[in-house]
Write an enzyme that holds these catalytic residues in place. Structure first.
Site, PDB file in Angstrom:
ATOM      1  N   GLY A 317       0.834  -1.196   0.000  1.00 20.05           N
ATOM      2  CA  GLY A 317       0.000   0.000   0.000  1.00 20.05           C
ATOM      3  C   GLY A 317       0.869   1.246   0.000  1.00 20.05           C
ATOM      4  O   GLY A 317       1.964   1.231  -0.584  1.00 20.05           O
ATOM      5  N   GLU A 318       0.395   2.322   0.616  1.00 20.59           N
ATOM      6  CA  GLU A 318       1.083   3.623   0.688  1.00 20.59           C
ATOM      7  C   GLU A 318       1.114   4.343  -0.658  1.00 20.59           C
ATOM      8  O   GLU A 318       1.529   5.493  -0.741  1.00 20.59           O
ATOM      9  CB  GLU A 318       2.547   3.491   1.163  1.00 20.59           C
ATOM     10  CG  GLU A 318       2.738   2.887   2.526  1.00 20.59           C
ATOM     11  CD  GLU A 318       4.207   2.830   2.950  1.00 20.59           C
ATOM     12  OE1 GLU A 318       5.078   3.335   2.213  1.00 20.59           O
ATOM     13  OE2 GLU A 318       4.471   2.268   4.035  1.00 20.59           O
TER      14      GLU A 318
END
Lengths: 359, 359
Positions: A317-318
């Site tokens: 993610g991120e």
């Protein structure tokens, strides 16, 4: 609600003229037509999104939205909730994976507190749009009110517009929030109609027993909350998250302003389901970055009719996959803009007809 | 032959110590272990190749080797042979696809005339290592002599070493040569043992009738020439190409000097088959860039046991896929080198044990 309605109202179809011009140019460049495959398709899509036959992507922003999730009370994550604010500070110090990859592709990172369950220290790179300190536990009650859902979406639109005001050619979505794969699983199940068991993944890395428990939590919550897939606001409110709503707002804002939006993994995919649930035309503005290890992501992309650019077994993610995809988009537009045509280069084209084949 | 033998003699296994150090560092970075998937694997592999626990890739070179093929007499290509020198000039003017993508990833391009069937004007960026003005038509006679095969391989090693002397952290292979998918199909068929029909692709874009003809040409040529898969020099000499031999030399040179070598598509794959046929240990130094549309490429990668990084429907060659993959390698090493560890960032790790799950 006015902001949301107005934004959705602005979202129109891709620019066919710009796409035709980009396609014609691709076919005139010194390579067999079509031989750069998806790079050619990408450049044509960006032309359609931006309305420019020769678009560029100089100014890039990755919007990383953070939020906490009441559902973590149910024991669905391998990491404690305190990791959400810790990782926000990590982003702000510029030493997280997304910072490294954003620098690699020349993108800026904007971090947004959409609903972290902690008071965060002010920081010049942190936007505070906290709707509430974490959602409610959607196993027991709706994650948020309908008003909060609208507030999250409109905050996302405003964050996008603030980025646009700074100068922006492409935007990417990223997320942080312990528990957010659980909310995303619920959203994916409601919109795709696929069985929860087939959509539930290991998130940050839970074991088999906890995985089965996570699926059961989602299944029971959907049965109790009864989110209506024809009403995306209802789905977001009942089983969503503040950062997911915010990212859906970013997508709607980007589509309204004809800016390509690169969507990262499963959480961004859930945001895309909410955004396209509110406005199906927004789908055309999405660039799917990668195929996440998080199994529900494949179903989300299939439901959206999108084929990801990268397949690198990412599940962080991120916005990490989205960052890498930005570089491919940029490459595709440089091909379109910088390569010589057959005429300019004096290179022979294909033989007029197939040669007479020797017997 | 001395140069070739010495180079092969230098090729050893990957550095296990450097790989263990890189793996330990990856597991200490602020992300769930393994969550950056193939980026983590890549960084560990590069550590093993270079022998450095924290490698970097600042200095990048893409070696594009050009050669002509006598087999074009058989009517196997959609483009006339004059396109080979025309494209070489296009590379030297910096306006071909590979130039655009090389600039995008910060790599230099070195163009090598390994056997173009035309006298090329001198140019500061052109290395002349012409073995002969095109191979012989391998439907009628061996493509080259065994001595010429060695000459092509050693030229490739020397081109690599000249690049190394300029400063080099990563090298990529690219090709240009009308007819070279036909030679590569023959090489792939000999080494993989798979049926020619399943390995023959459309190259620059031939139609159905010409495709069937191309497969027949390759099939009959292999039956007549009888290349011996246990003798890679024999395969290169009987059905290969000068640029393919040169690229195999680049691969061997890179492996001998512990420099990662990114291989592009089908032609580079054929070169990798020749290189690993001569020295199986060279396989560990290969970074497979992408999955080409040219169907034989999948069989080549399967035979080599390599999984490509990108799947972008490319079929241009020139090193275009390899250029994009260089950027992913660089990203993987920046992750390894620039991210904070859990300890540095004060971020909590995973919960010690799975939480007691609510009933």
């Amino acid at each position: 609600m006015t902001k949301l309605r107005e934004t959705i109202g602005r979202i129109g179809p891709l620019d066919e003229g710009a796409m035709a011009a980009a396609k014609a140019r691709q076919d005139s460049l010194t390579k067999p037509p079509g031989s750069l495959g998806r790079l050619e398709e990408l450049s044509i899509k960006i032309a359609g999104i931006t309305g420019k036959p020769l678009p560029g992507v100089e100014r890039k922003s990755i919007v990383v939205m953070a939020g906490d999730h009441g559902i973590v009370e149910e024991g669905v994550s391998a990491y404690p909730q305190e990791v959400t604010p810790q990782m926000v500070y990590n982003f702000l110090r510029g030493v997280a994976a997304i910072n490294v990859l954003a620098r690699h592709v020349g993108a800026r990172v904007v971090v947004v507190d959409m609903g972290v369950a902690a008071d965060l220290e002010p920081h010049p790179d942190l936007r505070s749009r906290k709707v509430a300190p974490g959602t409610a536990n959607f196993a027991k009650e709706p994650a948020m009110s309908r008003e909060q859902a609208v507030k999250a979406l409109e905050a996302g639109i405003e964050v996008f517009e603030a980025e646009l005001a700074k100068g922006l050619d492409i935007v990417a979505t990223g997320d942080m929030g312990i528990g957010n794969t659980t909310a995303s699983t619920a959203i994916a199940a409601v919109f795709t109609g696929e069985p929860v068991g087939l959509l539930t993944g290991r998130g940050t890395g839970i074991g088999d027993e906890q995985l089965a428990h996570k699926a059961k939590v989602v299944e029971e919550a959907i049965a109790r909350r009864q989110p209506d897939p024809r009403d995306a606001l209802d789905v977001l409110a009942k089983v969503g998250g503040f950062e997911i709503g915010g990212l859906a707002g970013v997508i709607l804002g980007a589509a309204a302003h004809r800016v390509p939006v690169v969507i990262d993994g499963f959480i961004s995919g859930a945001a895309a389901l909410v955004a396209t649930g509110l406005c199906p035309a927004a789908r055309e503005y999405l660039i799917p970055a990668h195929n996440s290890v998080e199994i529900g992501h494949q179903s989300v992309l299939r439901h959206l009719g999108l084929r990801p650019l990268l397949n690198l077994d990412l599940r962080l993610g991120e916005g990490t996959g989205a960052a890498l995809a930005i570089s491919l988009v940029e490459a595709s537009l440089k091909i379109l803009g910088q390569m010589a045509t057959f005429a300019e280069a004096g290179v022979s084209g294909a033989l007029e007809a197939e040669p007479t084949l020797p017997k």
